[in-house]
Each structure stands twice: as C-alpha cells, then as structure tokens.
Design a protein around this motif. Structure first.
Motif, PDB file in Angstrom:
ATOM      1  N   SER A 119       1.044  -1.194   0.223  1.00 49.61           N
ATOM      2  CA  SER A 119       0.032   0.015   0.104  1.00 49.61           C
ATOM      3  C   SER A 119       0.685   1.355   0.018  1.00 49.61           C
ATOM      4  CB  SER A 119      -0.990  -0.081   1.179  1.00 49.61           C
ATOM      5  OG  SER A 119      -1.809  -1.052   1.076  1.00 49.61           O
ATOM      6  N   PHE A 120       1.942   1.127   0.292  1.00 55.12           N
ATOM      7  CA  PHE A 120       3.227   2.258   0.385  1.00 55.12           C
ATOM      8  C   PHE A 120       4.219   2.364  -0.301  1.00 55.12           C
ATOM      9  CE2 PHE A 120       0.554   1.848   4.750  1.00 55.12           C
ATOM     10  CZ  PHE A 120      -0.160   3.217   4.416  1.00 55.12           C
ATOM     11  N   ASP A 121       4.755   3.368  -0.772  1.00 54.16           N
ATOM     12  CA  ASP A 121       6.040   3.380  -1.628  1.00 54.16           C
ATOM     13  C   ASP A 121       7.075   3.218  -0.615  1.00 54.16           C
ATOM     14  OD1 ASP A 121       7.865   3.585  -3.631  1.00 54.16           O
ATOM     15  OD2 ASP A 121       7.511   5.891  -3.505  1.00 54.16           O
ATOM     16  N   ILE A 122       7.439   2.119   0.054  1.00 52.01           N
ATOM     17  CA  ILE A 122       8.560   2.056   0.889  1.00 52.01           C
ATOM     18  C   ILE A 122       9.331   0.855   0.761  1.00 52.01           C
ATOM     19  CG2 ILE A 122       7.191   2.921   2.753  1.00 52.01           C
ATOM     20  CD1 ILE A 122       6.509  -0.191   3.911  1.00 52.01           C
ATOM     21  N   HIS A 123      10.532   0.918   1.175  1.00 54.34           N
ATOM     22  CA  HIS A 123      11.517  -0.132   1.005  1.00 54.34           C
ATOM     23  C   HIS A 123      11.737  -0.977   2.381  1.00 54.34           C
ATOM     24  CE1 HIS A 123      15.196  -2.186  -0.355  1.00 54.34           C
ATOM     25  NE2 HIS A 123      15.720  -1.707   0.723  1.00 54.34           N
ATOM     26  N   ARG A 124      11.230  -0.307   3.686  1.00 58.14           N
ATOM     27  CA  ARG A 124      11.800  -0.924   4.894  1.00 58.14           C
ATOM     28  C   ARG A 124      10.622  -0.524   5.779  1.00 58.14           C
ATOM     29  NH1 ARG A 124      16.874  -0.969   8.013  1.00 58.14           N
ATOM     30  NH2 ARG A 124      16.499  -0.240   9.931  1.00 58.14           N
ATOM     31  N   ILE A 125      10.519  -1.422   6.705  1.00 57.54           N
ATOM     32  CA  ILE A 125       9.650  -1.560   7.884  1.00 57.54           C
ATOM     33  C   ILE A 125      10.472  -1.554   9.124  1.00 57.54           C
ATOM     34  CG2 ILE A 125       7.587  -2.110   9.230  1.00 57.54           C
ATOM     35  CD1 ILE A 125       6.436  -2.941   6.341  1.00 57.54           C
ATOM     36  N   GLN A 126      10.459  -0.782  10.006  1.00 60.78           N
ATOM     37  CA  GLN A 126      11.302  -1.077  11.345  1.00 60.78           C
ATOM     38  C   GLN A 126      10.392  -1.020  12.478  1.00 60.78           C
ATOM     39  OE1 GLN A 126      14.378   1.855  11.068  1.00 60.78           O
ATOM     40  NE2 GLN A 126      13.092   3.361  12.460  1.00 60.78           N
ATOM     41  N   ALA A 127      10.824  -1.753  13.657  1.00 58.12           N
ATOM     42  CA  ALA A 127      10.105  -1.843  14.828  1.00 58.12           C
ATOM     43  C   ALA A 127      11.194  -1.714  16.130  1.00 58.12           C
ATOM     44  CB  ALA A 127       9.445  -3.230  15.091  1.00 58.12           C
TER      45      ALA A 127
END
Length: 174
Positions: A119-127
């Motif tokens: 859904s989003f123009d992203i490359h990375r998800i972090q927590a």
C-alpha cells in the motif's frame, strides 16, 4: 479499511464501537510498560474518545484496531518517516493480555506488514522494542524481521534505563 487476518481476526479502521474493547484492554500496566509515555495510563473513556476522533480526522489512516470475533482487543499502526528516510516506516502494535501467546499478534503483524508493502511506496519497515519485551522480539522474528541493532540505554521508562532493540524487514525480504 478491513484486512482479514484469519477467520476470527480482522484489522480495521478505529470506530466508536471499539471504545469498550479499547478501554478494557488498553488500561493495563502489562501493556503500557512496553509503550511510549504518550500512551495514557490509566486509559480513560476520554482517552479512548480522543483516540477515535483523532484517527477519524486524519487525512491518511495509519492506526488500526485489531478485532477478534468483531471485538477490539488491540491496535496496530505505523509512523511514516520523512526526508531521506521517506522509504521507511515504523510499525507498532499491542494486544490485550488475555489474547497474548495465541498467535494473534504474530499473524496480525505478518498480514499488516504485507499490507504496508503493498500500500505504501516503501522499502523498509522497522520496529523498536524495549529490551525487556521478549514476546515482541519473538513476534518480529517469527514474522521474518531481523534484529539489526541494540541501542544501549536508549529508553528511559518508569525510572529505569532500557536498551532499545531495532528490528527491520526489507521489501526484498518479504
């Protein structure tokens, strides 16, 4: 927005009919001890009303309720990064204590991660995870996130310094 996680679990936009579940499950030391200080404790009706209103007035919905059998039991959401970090988002989540250790949050994080990459123009998800939150570390590892850093004494919560564990997943890893 509705994301079907499994036959009992759904992730959806916050609604007024979630207030009772939000009050029941968010008002717990076992939840707030792992969250930032902006998450209220005790969690009052006024806090729940404000949260629902805040999310309903956002231009882009980034925070969602986790429902089990149509009852609100937790929350999941993201923070979008800006500037040179704009291809990265941060995920956060919590679930009521009586629903922990049942695989609900792991399935929800995995499905929500998929939703975010699609859904989003992203490359990375972090927590970001508190060092004393072993359950959340296990959830992220189960969802194919990689621990990439430990920031010594980066958190100050309840008069104690804690390390911050940084996890990530790249779109190419998913």
């Amino acid at each position: 927005m509705n994301i079907k996680v499994d036959n009992k679990t759904t992730i959806c936009s916050w609604q007024e009919n979630h207030i009772d579940g939000l009050l029941k499950h968010a008002n717990s030391n076992d939840i707030t001890k792992y969250l930032g200080d902006t998450f209220p404790h005790p969690y009052t009706k006024s806090d729940a009303d404000s949260w629902i209103e805040f999310n309903n007035n956002l231009e882009e919905n980034l925070n969602f309720a986790i429902l089990v059998n149509d009852n609100c039991v937790g929350g999941i959401g993201i923070i979008k990064s800006k500037d040179i970090y704009r291809k990265t988002i941060e995920i956060g989540y919590w679930i009521g204590t009586e629903f922990q250790n049942k695989g609900i949050i792991s399935k929800s994080v995995k499905r929500f991660t998929e939703y975010c990459f699609n859904s989003f123009d992203i490359h990375r998800i972090q927590a970001k995870v508190f060092s004393n939150n072993e359950a959340s570390k296990k959830v992220l590892i189960k969802c194919n996130y990689t621990e990439e850093a430990v920031l010594k004494d980066a958190i100050y919560k309840n008069d104690t310094f804690l390390d911050l564990h940084l996890f990530r997943i790249l779109k190419s890893d998913f």
